[in-house]
Enzyme design. Structure first.
Site, mmCIF file in Angstrom:
data_model
loop_
_atom_site.group_PDB
_atom_site.id
_atom_site.type_symbol
_atom_site.label_atom_id
_atom_site.label_comp_id
_atom_site.label_asym_id
_atom_site.label_seq_id
_atom_site.Cartn_x
_atom_site.Cartn_y
_atom_site.Cartn_z
ATOM 1 N N SER A 75 0.832 -1.211 0.000
ATOM 2 C CA SER A 75 0.000 0.000 0.000
ATOM 3 C C SER A 75 0.864 1.258 0.000
ATOM 4 O O SER A 75 2.001 1.263 0.475
ATOM 5 C CB SER A 75 -0.903 0.028 1.226
ATOM 6 O OG SER A 75 -1.733 -1.109 1.255
ATOM 7 N N GLN A 76 0.252 2.324 -0.486
ATOM 8 C CA GLN A 76 0.877 3.654 -0.502
ATOM 9 C C GLN A 76 1.063 4.133 0.956
ATOM 10 O O GLN A 76 0.156 3.966 1.772
ATOM 11 C CB GLN A 76 -0.123 4.545 -1.229
ATOM 12 C CG GLN A 76 0.251 5.959 -1.404
ATOM 13 C CD GLN A 76 -0.963 6.786 -1.827
ATOM 14 O OE1 GLN A 76 -2.055 6.267 -2.060
ATOM 15 N NE2 GLN A 76 -0.756 8.079 -1.905
#
Ligand code: SAH
Length: 228
Positions: A75-76
């Site tokens: 994930s970012q």
């Protein structure tokens, strides 16, 4: 004169994984509205490059999602920070947390570094094995299982917080059942490629309160288990 290198544990101390590059990411997260200092410190201290393929490791402190194999992504950082600050934004700090979708193990490491008792479930065996190795190597104590996380992890519930890191059209009722009173669940919900971050709180009187927050992009929450 011989130059002395100061080496940081968990970083190379030089190049693109250096502290300066991490500090730039923290500034960016602040600009994007992340306020919780504990969360910002966790993101600064947990070495994200260790959770990524070597070929991409130099980009680990960019605020982007990256492939981790098997069609999945790490994930970012902004979304990891946002979900983490949402579960901490309660009068009584959470202790026991359930994550659905271990992936690289990065979100689990952030949660563990904040002193939470982390339980995480992943459906792809190969990803889970990789994540376990990295988490163990960094000394994080995380409980994990290879299973379809849509059913949660009832034996260890209820949880003070539940973080779902894969998107579905609707919330799984089994997960809500495992949310403790006073607890917070965050999950990307919505059809198609983009979802909205949904926060559900179980109030002290047992009532559920739901808020739709910002748009996010996650890989889909899928049924069943894959061994490879
Ligand atoms: N939290 C991860 C994000 C990984 S992407 C990280 O920090 O890297 C989402 C992950 O959810 C993928 O690894 C995917 O395999 C997993 N996933 C999707 N559906 C699932 C399900 N039903 N049960 C458990 N894991 C699931």
């Amino acid at each position: 004169m011989i130059a002395r290198l100061r080496l940081d544990p968990g970083t190379s101390g030089i190049g693109l994984t250096s502290q300066r590059v991490r500090d730039r990411l923290i500034e960016r997260l602040r600009e994007q509205g992340i306020r919780n200092e504990h969360v910002l410190s966790a993101i600064r201290n947990v070495p994200r490059h260790v959770f990524m393929d070597e070929a991409l490791a130099q980009r680990a402190y960019e605020d982007s999602a990256f492939p981790i194999g098997h069609g999945q992504t790490i994930s970012q950082p902004w979304v990891v920070a946002r979900m983490t600050e949402l579960i901490l934004d309660v009068p009584v700090p959470p202790r026991k947390v359930l994550e659905i979708g271990t992936g690289s193990g990065y979100q689990a490491a952030i949660l563990a570094s904040l002193g939470l008792q982390v339980h995480t479930v992943e459906r792809i065996g190969a990803l889970l094995r990789g994540a376990r190795k990295v988490l163990r190597g960094l000394g994080y104590n995380v409980r994990s299982k290879h299973d379809d996380g849509r059913a949660g992890w009832a034996e260890h519930g209820p949880f003070d917080a539940i973080v779902v890191t894969a998107g579905a059209a609707a919330l799984e009722p089994a997960l809500l059942d495992q949310l403790a009173v006073g607890g917070t669940l965050v999950a990307p919900v919505g059809a198609g490629g983009t979802q909205t971050l949904l926060r559900v709180r179980r109030e002290d009187d047992g009532q559920l309160r739901q808020d739709m927050l910002e748009p996010v992009v996650f890989v889909p929450l899928l049924a069943g288990v894959i061994d490879g």
